[in-house]
Scaffold this motif. Structure first.
Motif, PDB file in Angstrom:
ATOM      1  N   ILE A  31       0.865  -1.185   0.000  1.00 42.04           N
ATOM      2  CA  ILE A  31       0.000   0.000   0.000  1.00 42.04           C
ATOM      3  C   ILE A  31       0.898   1.230   0.000  1.00 42.04           C
ATOM      4  CG2 ILE A  31      -1.749   1.308   1.271  1.00 42.04           C
ATOM      5  CD1 ILE A  31      -2.648  -1.410   2.467  1.00 42.04           C
ATOM      6  N   VAL A  32       0.789   2.036  -1.051  1.00 47.92           N
ATOM      7  CA  VAL A  32       1.559   3.272  -1.122  1.00 47.92           C
ATOM      8  C   VAL A  32       0.604   4.412  -0.779  1.00 47.92           C
ATOM      9  CG1 VAL A  32       2.950   4.775  -2.581  1.00 47.92           C
ATOM     10  CG2 VAL A  32       3.040   2.298  -2.904  1.00 47.92           C
ATOM     11  N   ILE A  33       0.854   5.049   0.352  1.00 47.99           N
ATOM     12  CA  ILE A  33      -0.040   6.122   0.813  1.00 47.99           C
ATOM     13  C   ILE A  33       0.373   7.433   0.145  1.00 47.99           C
ATOM     14  CG2 ILE A  33      -0.848   7.422   2.824  1.00 47.99           C
ATOM     15  CD1 ILE A  33      -0.394   4.907   4.506  1.00 47.99           C
ATOM     16  N   PRO A  34      -0.532   8.070  -0.612  1.00 50.39           N
ATOM     17  CA  PRO A  34      -0.190   9.350  -1.236  1.00 50.39           C
ATOM     18  C   PRO A  34       0.089  10.414  -0.177  1.00 50.39           C
ATOM     19  CG  PRO A  34      -2.452   8.679  -1.796  1.00 50.39           C
ATOM     20  CD  PRO A  34      -1.895   7.651  -0.869  1.00 50.39           C
ATOM     21  N   LYS A  35       0.948  11.371  -0.531  1.00 51.32           N
ATOM     22  CA  LYS A  35       1.387  12.356   0.478  1.00 51.32           C
ATOM     23  C   LYS A  35       0.224  13.148   1.075  1.00 51.32           C
ATOM     24  CE  LYS A  35       2.879  16.263  -2.469  1.00 51.32           C
ATOM     25  NZ  LYS A  35       2.273  15.946  -3.746  1.00 51.32           N
ATOM     26  N   GLU A  36      -0.803  13.437   0.284  1.00 52.47           N
ATOM     27  CA  GLU A  36      -1.946  14.203   0.791  1.00 52.47           C
ATOM     28  C   GLU A  36      -2.646  13.446   1.927  1.00 52.47           C
ATOM     29  OE1 GLU A  36      -1.468  13.343  -2.385  1.00 52.47           O
ATOM     30  OE2 GLU A  36      -0.996  15.245  -3.354  1.00 52.47           O
ATOM     31  N   LEU A  37      -2.831  12.145   1.716  1.00 51.69           N
ATOM     32  CA  LEU A  37      -3.465  11.319   2.737  1.00 51.69           C
ATOM     33  C   LEU A  37      -2.530  11.147   3.936  1.00 51.69           C
ATOM     34  CD1 LEU A  37      -5.740   9.491   3.754  1.00 51.69           C
ATOM     35  CD2 LEU A  37      -4.823   7.644   2.359  1.00 51.69           C
ATOM     36  N   ALA A  83      -4.401   8.841  -5.334  1.00 57.12           N
ATOM     37  CA  ALA A  83      -3.199   8.872  -6.180  1.00 57.12           C
ATOM     38  C   ALA A  83      -3.517   8.964  -7.662  1.00 57.12           C
ATOM     39  CB  ALA A  83      -2.340   7.646  -5.902  1.00 57.12           C
ATOM     40  N   SER A  84      -4.671   8.437  -8.072  1.00 59.85           N
ATOM     41  CA  SER A  84      -5.001   8.420  -9.509  1.00 59.85           C
ATOM     42  C   SER A  84      -5.440   9.797 -10.026  1.00 59.85           C
ATOM     43  CB  SER A  84      -6.094   7.397  -9.798  1.00 59.85           C
ATOM     44  OG  SER A  84      -7.304   7.777  -9.155  1.00 59.85           O
ATOM     45  N   ALA A  85      -5.723  10.736  -9.138  1.00 59.11           N
ATOM     46  CA  ALA A  85      -6.092  12.087  -9.586  1.00 59.11           C
ATOM     47  C   ALA A  85      -4.842  12.784 -10.108  1.00 59.11           C
ATOM     48  CB  ALA A  85      -6.686  12.875  -8.423  1.00 59.11           C
ATOM     49  N   LYS A  86      -4.989  13.481 -11.232  1.00 60.18           N
ATOM     50  CA  LYS A  86      -3.827  14.132 -11.852  1.00 60.18           C
ATOM     51  C   LYS A  86      -3.466  15.438 -11.118  1.00 60.18           C
ATOM     52  CE  LYS A  86      -3.439  11.746 -15.978  1.00 60.18           C
ATOM     53  NZ  LYS A  86      -3.599  10.419 -15.423  1.00 60.18           N
ATOM     54  N   THR A 126      -7.781  18.159  -7.206  1.00 54.72           N
ATOM     55  CA  THR A 126      -8.655  16.985  -7.295  1.00 54.72           C
ATOM     56  C   THR A 126      -8.325  16.003  -6.179  1.00 54.72           C
ATOM     57  OG1 THR A 126      -8.539  17.276  -9.694  1.00 54.72           O
ATOM     58  CG2 THR A 126      -9.567  15.268  -8.912  1.00 54.72           C
ATOM     59  N   LYS A 127      -7.024  15.826  -5.926  1.00 50.24           N
ATOM     60  CA  LYS A 127      -6.608  14.927  -4.846  1.00 50.24           C
ATOM     61  C   LYS A 127      -7.177  15.414  -3.510  1.00 50.24           C
ATOM     62  CE  LYS A 127      -2.406  13.350  -7.050  1.00 50.24           C
ATOM     63  NZ  LYS A 127      -1.057  12.911  -6.951  1.00 50.24           N
ATOM     64  N   MET A 128      -7.090  16.723  -3.288  1.00 49.51           N
ATOM     65  CA  MET A 128      -7.571  17.286  -2.020  1.00 49.51           C
ATOM     66  C   MET A 128      -9.091  17.161  -1.905  1.00 49.51           C
ATOM     67  SD  MET A 128      -4.831  17.911  -0.523  1.00 49.51           S
ATOM     68  CE  MET A 128      -5.443  18.622   0.994  1.00 49.51           C
ATOM     69  N   SER A 129      -9.808  17.374  -3.009  1.00 47.29           N
ATOM     70  CA  SER A 129     -11.277  17.272  -2.928  1.00 47.29           C
ATOM     71  C   SER A 129     -11.691  15.812  -2.719  1.00 47.29           C
ATOM     72  CB  SER A 129     -11.947  17.896  -4.158  1.00 47.29           C
ATOM     73  OG  SER A 129     -12.060  16.968  -5.193  1.00 47.29           O
ATOM     74  N   ARG A 130     -10.971  14.881  -3.323  1.00 49.72           N
ATOM     75  CA  ARG A 130     -11.262  13.457  -3.086  1.00 49.72           C
ATOM     76  C   ARG A 130     -10.997  13.101  -1.628  1.00 49.72           C
ATOM     77  NH1 ARG A 130      -9.044  10.014  -8.384  1.00 49.72           N
ATOM     78  NH2 ARG A 130     -10.495  10.949  -9.857  1.00 49.72           N
ATOM     79  N   LEU A 131      -9.912  13.640  -1.096  1.00 50.23           N
ATOM     80  CA  LEU A 131      -9.563  13.368   0.306  1.00 50.23           C
ATOM     81  C   LEU A 131     -10.682  13.853   1.230  1.00 50.23           C
ATOM     82  CD1 LEU A 131      -7.554  12.480   2.506  1.00 50.23           C
ATOM     83  CD2 LEU A 131      -6.462  14.703   2.304  1.00 50.23           C
ATOM     84  N   GLU A 132     -11.199  15.063   0.979  1.00 48.35           N
ATOM     85  CA  GLU A 132     -12.262  15.614   1.823  1.00 48.35           C
ATOM     86  C   GLU A 132     -13.535  14.747   1.764  1.00 48.35           C
ATOM     87  OE1 GLU A 132      -9.813  17.859   3.444  1.00 48.35           O
ATOM     88  OE2 GLU A 132     -11.864  17.910   4.178  1.00 48.35           O
ATOM     89  N   LYS A 133     -13.827  14.223   0.551  1.00 51.88           N
ATOM     90  CA  LYS A 133     -15.033  13.401   0.378  1.00 51.88           C
ATOM     91  C   LYS A 133     -14.933  12.052   1.082  1.00 51.88           C
ATOM     92  CE  LYS A 133     -16.672  15.428  -3.913  1.00 51.88           C
ATOM     93  NZ  LYS A 133     -16.398  15.476  -5.329  1.00 51.88           N
ATOM     94  N   ILE A 134     -13.709  11.494   1.143  1.00 55.59           N
ATOM     95  CA  ILE A 134     -13.581  10.149   1.729  1.00 55.59           C
ATOM     96  C   ILE A 134     -13.385  10.159   3.239  1.00 55.59           C
ATOM     97  CG2 ILE A 134     -12.725   9.123  -0.411  1.00 55.59           C
ATOM     98  CD1 ILE A 134      -9.901   9.140   0.846  1.00 55.59           C
ATOM     99  N   LYS A 135     -13.025  11.321   3.796  1.00 55.39           N
ATOM    100  CA  LYS A 135     -12.779  11.381   5.253  1.00 55.39           C
ATOM    101  C   LYS A 135     -13.953  10.857   6.068  1.00 55.39           C
ATOM    102  CE  LYS A 135      -9.219  14.909   5.910  1.00 55.39           C
ATOM    103  NZ  LYS A 135      -8.961  16.307   6.257  1.00 55.39           N
ATOM    104  N   PRO A 136     -15.203  11.316   5.833  1.00 53.25           N
ATOM    105  CA  PRO A 136     -16.324  10.823   6.641  1.00 53.25           C
ATOM    106  C   PRO A 136     -16.531   9.313   6.482  1.00 53.25           C
ATOM    107  CG  PRO A 136     -17.021  12.668   5.229  1.00 53.25           C
ATOM    108  CD  PRO A 136     -15.614  12.339   4.868  1.00 53.25           C
TER     109      PRO A 136
END
Length: 198
Positions: free
Chosen positions: A130-136, A166-169, A173-183
């Motif tokens: 599992i490679v954790i992206p830096k944002e996460l 990680a798949s977001a370019k 987009t990475k940050m908005s995906r992160l916010e959506k998955i937190k809950p």
């Protein structure tokens, strides 16, 4: 391309970018890396480990970093070689004028330091890495509850979330995906759980 027996021959075979390839070679050879030929192309190693290589194609040439995923890439010069490649990153150029010698050397030097620190993508054992992206990673380090919730997930669910970010370019987009998955993570849900129960 025919099999070459030396870096000089490789550069000769790609004479349309010969001057540029010679420049990259000279830059890399100012470092402690050892010059070799692998896969019919120049590859530079440190203690037997692949660090960088370069090559020419029809319309561009480039330098690739075998564990480029760990480079800071402050100048945004790197791109992912292919969707499947985990660690490999490349710098692409269309002419010798595109090559910023100082930037290239700085990236090569950082790649050498990373190799010395042992930063490398390990071959996957049955898809378990599992490679954790830096944002996460930053979000996990700054929120203990979130970190505990993430660690409680199964490795498969952790991987789905990591790959989703990680798949977001783009960074936003990475940050908005992160916010959506937190809950969802805080509830112990997997990325696709809501669809599985339909």
């Amino acid at each position: 391309m025919k099999k070459v027996s030396s870096v000089e021959e490789y550069i000769e075979e790609n004479s349309h970018f010969g001057e540029a390839l010679s420049l990259l070679r000279d830059l890399i050879n100012t470092t402690e890396l050892e010059e070799t030929l692998k896969w019919n192309a120049p590859v530079y190693t440190l203690n037997g480990k692949n660090v960088v290589g370069f090559g020419a194609f029809k319309n561009h040439f480039g330098i690739w970093f075998f564990n480029g995923v760990f480079l800071k890439d402050q100048n945004n010069l790197l791109e992912q070689a292919q969707e499947k490649t985990k660690g490999l990153r490349q710098m692409r150029f269309e002419s010798i004028d595109d090559v910023d010698k100082h930037a290239v050397l700085a990236y090569v030097t950082e790649a050498i330091e990373n190799q010395k620190l042992g930063k490398e993508i390990k071959p996957e054992k049955m898809g378990k890495t599992i490679v954790i992206p830096k944002e996460l990673q930053i979000a996990l380090e700054t929120n203990k509850n979130f970190q505990a919730a993430f660690k409680a997930l199964t490795p498969g669910k952790q991987r789905e979330y990591c790959e989703h970010i990680a798949s977001a370019k783009q960074e936003k987009t990475k940050m908005s995906r992160l916010e959506k998955i937190k809950p969802m993570i805080l509830k112990g849900m997997g990325l696709f759980d809501k669809y599985k129960n339909c």
